[in-house]
Design a protein around this motif. Structure first.
Motif, mmCIF file in Angstrom:
data_model
loop_
_atom_site.group_PDB
_atom_site.id
_atom_site.type_symbol
_atom_site.label_atom_id
_atom_site.label_comp_id
_atom_site.label_asym_id
_atom_site.label_seq_id
_atom_site.Cartn_x
_atom_site.Cartn_y
_atom_site.Cartn_z
ATOM 1 N N SER A 84 40.343 86.948 75.316
ATOM 2 C CA SER A 84 39.357 87.044 74.237
ATOM 3 C C SER A 84 40.028 87.343 72.905
ATOM 4 O O SER A 84 39.671 86.769 71.868
ATOM 5 C CB SER A 84 38.336 88.135 74.568
ATOM 6 N N ARG A 85 41.017 88.242 72.923
ATOM 7 C CA ARG A 85 41.759 88.555 71.691
ATOM 8 C C ARG A 85 42.466 87.310 71.162
ATOM 9 O O ARG A 85 42.427 87.012 69.961
ATOM 10 C CB ARG A 85 42.779 89.661 71.976
ATOM 11 N N VAL A 86 43.115 86.567 72.046
ATOM 12 C CA VAL A 86 43.831 85.346 71.647
ATOM 13 C C VAL A 86 42.835 84.313 71.115
ATOM 14 O O VAL A 86 43.068 83.674 70.083
ATOM 15 C CB VAL A 86 44.633 84.776 72.831
ATOM 16 N N ASN A 87 41.716 84.150 71.798
ATOM 17 C CA ASN A 87 40.707 83.183 71.372
ATOM 18 C C ASN A 87 40.195 83.498 69.969
ATOM 19 O O ASN A 87 40.056 82.601 69.126
ATOM 20 C CB ASN A 87 39.533 83.175 72.351
ATOM 21 N N ARG A 88 39.893 84.781 69.720
ATOM 22 C CA ARG A 88 39.362 85.158 68.405
ATOM 23 C C ARG A 88 40.364 84.859 67.301
ATOM 24 O O ARG A 88 39.995 84.401 66.216
ATOM 25 C CB ARG A 88 38.998 86.642 68.388
ATOM 26 N N ARG A 89 41.641 85.096 67.584
ATOM 27 C CA ARG A 89 42.655 84.827 66.571
ATOM 28 C C ARG A 89 42.753 83.339 66.286
ATOM 29 O O ARG A 89 42.843 82.916 65.120
ATOM 30 C CB ARG A 89 44.016 85.356 67.030
ATOM 31 N N HIS A 146 36.135 78.068 77.547
ATOM 32 C CA HIS A 146 35.303 78.566 76.447
ATOM 33 C C HIS A 146 36.000 78.334 75.115
ATOM 34 O O HIS A 146 35.378 77.886 74.155
ATOM 35 C CB HIS A 146 35.012 80.057 76.638
ATOM 36 N N LEU A 147 37.311 78.650 75.060
ATOM 37 C CA LEU A 147 38.051 78.443 73.823
ATOM 38 C C LEU A 147 38.047 76.979 73.428
ATOM 39 O O LEU A 147 37.828 76.630 72.270
ATOM 40 C CB LEU A 147 39.493 78.933 73.980
#
Length: 230
Positions: A84-89, A146-147
């Motif tokens: 999730s952290r990687v996706n948001r970035r 999702h990403l």
């Protein structure tokens, strides 16, 4: 080693209302500590590689598996938090790049270049996310899918806006954008696993040329359609 707050005891159920402030502070502490552990996990993955296990991950993060499991329900929960952290970035940086683009082609180039540069900057983290090492049932809870969907939606929004400004009235841009993103991800997966791979910018230029060849044809056809109907 971890600081003492990790051993704090949560307020008991049914505590008086005056304890609400303590509960709020406890919840905020746990949220902040969880984020710190995600950051530590990312550092550990970068140093030890995508194949890192929970024991080594905890050791590299300067903590223990006991502490990790105090803040994450299981290894899947930790993996999903990292993803999730990687996706948001990725989404944040893609949006920033696309906002600076002045044309459909520049928007596409910004998406491809930004994505590949992020992969190149930390390939072990990328491999960790896309290989689902801690997921027992990746098909059911796959954050990479999702990403891909989110990136495709961002791409569709950007490309559609530029094509509309250029005179396109077609409803197919969303479908095409998702196809372009699938191509970008497949190319990125292959590229990052290739020995002596070319740098990200060189691959981004070629991918942009390849994708734009089709999109430009599409744009030309949508521009010509109203004239053909007359």
């Amino acid at each position: 080693m971890d600081a003492a707050p990790d051993t704090a005891v949560a307020p008991p159920p049914g505590a008086p209302a005056r304890a609400d402030g303590r509960r709020t502070r406890w919840a905020e502490h746990r949220r902040a500590r969880r984020e710190e552990l995600v950051t530590a996990a990312l550092r550990a993955i970068t140093r030890r590689g995508a194949g890192i296990g929970m024991d080594d991950l905890a050791a590299e993060a300067g903590t223990s598996k006991t502490v990790l499991y105090r803040h994450f329900s299981d290894k899947e929960d930790l993996y999903l938090a990292v993803a999730s952290r990687v996706n948001r970035r990725i989404v944040r940086e893609l949006r920033s790049a696309v906002e600076a683009a002045g044309s459909p082609r520049e928007g596409l180039a910004a998406i491809v270049t930004t994505y590949l540069r992020l992969v190149e900057k930390d390939p072990e983290v990328y491999r960790f996310v896309v290989s689902h090492p801690f997921l027992d049932r990746p098909a059911q809870r796959d954050p990479v899918q999702h990403l891909t969907g989110v990136v495709a939606d961002e791409t569709a929004t950007a490309i559609t806006a530029h094509l509309r400004a250029a005179g396109s009235t077609s409803a197919a841009t969303d479908v095409l954008a998702h196809g372009v993103v699938a191509m970008i991800r497949a190319a990125a997966d292959r590229w990052i696993s290739t020995p002596d791979r070319p740098d990200a910018d060189a691959v981004a230029r070629d991918l942009t040329d390849l994708a734009w060849g089709g999109l430009a044809t599409f744009l030309d056809s949508t521009r010509a359609a109203p004239q053909e109907d007359r």
